[in-house]
Structure formats: structure tokens, C-alpha cells
Write a protein that holds these residues in place. Structure first.
Motif, PDB file in Angstrom:
ATOM      1  N   MET A   1       0.835  -1.211   0.000  1.00 23.04           N
ATOM      2  CA  MET A   1       0.000   0.000   0.000  1.00 23.04           C
ATOM      3  C   MET A   1       0.868   1.259   0.000  1.00 23.04           C
ATOM      4  SD  MET A   1      -2.850  -1.417   2.678  1.00 23.04           S
ATOM      5  CE  MET A   1      -3.811   0.047   2.937  1.00 23.04           C
ATOM      6  N   ALA A   2       1.949   1.220   0.765  1.00 26.28           N
ATOM      7  CA  ALA A   2       2.843   2.380   0.839  1.00 26.28           C
ATOM      8  C   ALA A   2       3.482   2.653  -0.517  1.00 26.28           C
ATOM      9  CB  ALA A   2       3.916   2.141   1.904  1.00 26.28           C
ATOM     10  N   GLN A   3       3.919   1.601  -1.182  1.00 24.71           N
ATOM     11  CA  GLN A   3       4.544   1.759  -2.506  1.00 24.71           C
ATOM     12  C   GLN A   3       3.535   2.346  -3.501  1.00 24.71           C
ATOM     13  OE1 GLN A   3       5.731  -1.905  -4.456  1.00 24.71           O
ATOM     14  NE2 GLN A   3       6.793  -0.819  -6.113  1.00 24.71           N
ATOM     15  N   ALA A   4       2.313   1.818  -3.465  1.00 27.65           N
ATOM     16  CA  ALA A   4       1.273   2.291  -4.392  1.00 27.65           C
ATOM     17  C   ALA A   4       0.961   3.763  -4.135  1.00 27.65           C
ATOM     18  CB  ALA A   4       0.023   1.444  -4.226  1.00 27.65           C
ATOM     19  N   ARG A   5       0.886   4.125  -2.857  1.00 31.80           N
ATOM     20  CA  ARG A   5       0.554   5.508  -2.482  1.00 31.80           C
ATOM     21  C   ARG A   5       1.625   6.476  -2.999  1.00 31.80           C
ATOM     22  NH1 ARG A   5      -3.303   6.172   1.236  1.00 31.80           N
ATOM     23  NH2 ARG A   5      -2.970   4.246   2.404  1.00 31.80           N
TER      24      ARG A   5
END
Ligand code: ATR
Length: 271
Positions: A226-230
Motif C-alpha cells: 500500500m505504501a509503494q502504491a501511495r
């Protein structure tokens, strides 16, 4: 007489299902109870037979028993057959009927709650374990342009595709290694268990685009996925909505009525 239901797993104390089904029952005026039951790791079948003997009408099944539940059923829905796993049991006339509402829950969350289209979309499914297998047929039934499965062990992704193509005649599937991914997708779904261990996946940043939806089937924490996508500008969602939607689908199978999910999702989100 009050109808009895349960969720069976190991561990089970963390389960939100009793709270979710209590809310659904309240909303729709159903006379029912729903409790969490811990089955010993070697005692799933005995636990289920015990529930049947006590007059329970059905049960949800969670980790690690979804495959054993599949084996135990006399009847299986198409969704359960495609998933190779069962999360919803219905006990009727001495028979055990098995269904799998996980994939339907995922689709309902993405299309209904997050209002993100799947029809015609390029979808990247990350993972080729039980969780990925569980959602594959409902994803294909949502008529995407294509589903690419990427997984650390590429042979497992390819096996999943071969099995699905043989049984359900779908031709929109292909497999890819992480490194070979070289274009953005409209929907990226993380069905690996890496969120549990806070492990980052070697997914190239290029798969995430500004208007894409990055969905982690895990809930309750911000995963490295999720952090990478954000960071890469994608819209991000965790699996809490899927949890509530799969429960709503199970509730519908048992009770024939559809509860409202949005208030339950926001209640759990606040808690
Ligand atoms: P589940 O029931 O949660 O799907 P599973 O069937 O054990 O559990 O599948 C776990 C998934 O997470 C698999 O896709 C696995 O990849 P492999 O098939 O290559 O094992 C993936 N996974 C787990 N840990 C991983 C890691 N550190 N890096 C990449 N993928 C991982």
C-alpha cells in the motif's frame, strides 16, 4: 427458535465476524446468534459435526480450515469449486453445502464501495496462493480486458491459469514474473501474505498509475504494498470492505436478505 451460526478458525479471538453478523441481524431483524469458535488444528471436522449436532444452521470458515472445509462438503457451489476452498457452510437436511464468498466480496467492495470499474480493466493479481485462487473466477466474471498473475514462484501462477482455463474456459489470463512487468494496470490486487510480515514485494513502480486502484486484501494496517502504491500516486484500499462484503454475501446465502454494508464498514473503520 433462534437460529445459530458461527465462525470456525484457529486462531479466532481476533475475528470481527461476530460483530459484523450481529450488525446485519439487527439491521434486518433476524432472530439469530453468531459466535466465534476455536477449533483445534487437528479437530476441524469434529468441530463442524458438533455444530451440526447442536442444530447450527451454518458456519463461516477461516484460516487455516478453508481447504478442509472444501473436502468436507457434500455439495459445492461453482465459486467454491473454482476457489478450491470454502468459507461458508450451510447445514440442511443432513447435507453440508459449501460456498466461497471471498471473491464476490472483493468485487462488491471494488465496484460497489470504491466505485472502480473492473469491466474492460487491465488487472494485475499479485500472488498465487489460496487467497489469489479464491478470487480469480469472480474477477474473470467481472469481464476485465485481462488478468495477469504475478508471483514469486512463477510456476504456481502458471498452474493456477492452466487449471482455470481447463475448468472454466477463460482465455484472458497470463502469468508474468515481477521483473517482466513493464506497463501500468488499472487495478492491482495484492493477494500475497506479505502484509502479515511487512515484507516489500519486488513490484516495479511502473505498474501503479495515477488513476489505478491498488487493493491489498489484508486489513488493519498499512502494508509495504500500500505504501509503494501511495508513493506512486495510485488510489489505495485495504481489505476491510472485502471482509464486510464477503460476510454480507454469506448472510444472504443463509437468510435471503441483503444487509447494508457501508455503515458496518465505517463502524469497523472507526474502531
Ligand atoms: P494464502 O492462503 O494467504 O494465499 P498461501 O497459499 O501460502 O497463503 O500463499 C501465499 C502467497 O504469498 C503466495 O503467492 C506466496 O508466493 P509463493 O507462491 O512464491 O510462495 C506469496 N508470498 C509469501 N511470502 C512472500 C514473499 N516474501 N515474497 C513474495 N511473495 C510471497
Amino acid at each position: 427458535m433462534t437460529d445459530k451460526y458461527a465462525v470456525v478458525g484457529n486462531p479466532i479471538s481476533h475475528s470481527r465476524s461476530p460483530q459484523i453478523h450481529a450488525e446485519f441481524a439487527k439491521q434486518t431483524n433476524q432472530d439469530m446468534t453468531y459466535e466465534a469458535i476455536l477449533a483445534p488444528l487437528d479437530g476441524f471436522e469434529k468441530t463442524v459435526k458438533g455444530l451440526i449436532a447442536q442444530g447450527f444452521k451454518g458456519a463461516n470458515v477461516t484460516v487455516p480450515f478453508k481447504f478442509e472445509a472444501f473436502e468436507l462438503c457434500n455439495e459445492l457451489s461453482e465459486r467454491a469449486q473454482a476457489a478450491g476452498a470454502v468459507n461458508t457452510l450451510t447445514f440442511k437436511a443432513g447435507q453440508i453445502h459449501g460456498d466461497n464468498t471471498d471473491g464476490t466480496g472483493l468485487i462488491a467492495d471494488i465496484q460497489g464501495n470504491l466505485e472502480h470499474a473492473l469491466e474492460g480493466a487491465w488487472i494485475l493479481l499479485v500472488g498465487a496462493g489460496g487467497a489469489a485462487q479464491g478470487v480469480l473466477l469472480p474477477l474473470l466474471n467481472a469481464k476485465p480486458a485481462s488478468v495477469i498473475i504475478t508471483n514469486r514462484s512463477l510456476d504456481k501462477a502458471q498452474n493456477m491459469i492452466d487449471n482455470m482455463a481447463a475448468k472454466f474456459a477463460h482465455n484472458k489470463l497470463s502469468a508474468s514474473s515481477f521483473e517482466a512487468l513493464s506497463a501500468p494496470f488499472e487495478v492491482i490486487i495484492n493477494a500475497t501474505s506479505t502484509g502479515l510480515t511487512d515484507t516489500a514485494l519486488p513490484i516495479p513502480n511502473i505498474v501503479f498509475a495515477k488513476n489505478s486502484l491498488a487493493y491489498d486484501m489484508m486489513y488493519g494496517r498499512e502494508t509495504p504494498f500500500m505504501a509503494q502504491a501511495r508513493i506512486n500516486g495510485a488510489k489505495v484500499a485495504d481489505g476491510l470492505g472485502m471482509l464486510v462484503e464477503q460476510a454480507a454475501e454469506a448472510f444472504y446465502i443463509w437468510r435471503g436478505s441483503r444487509p447494508q454494508t457501508a455503515p458496518v464498514i465505517s463502524q469497523l473503520r472507526k474502531a
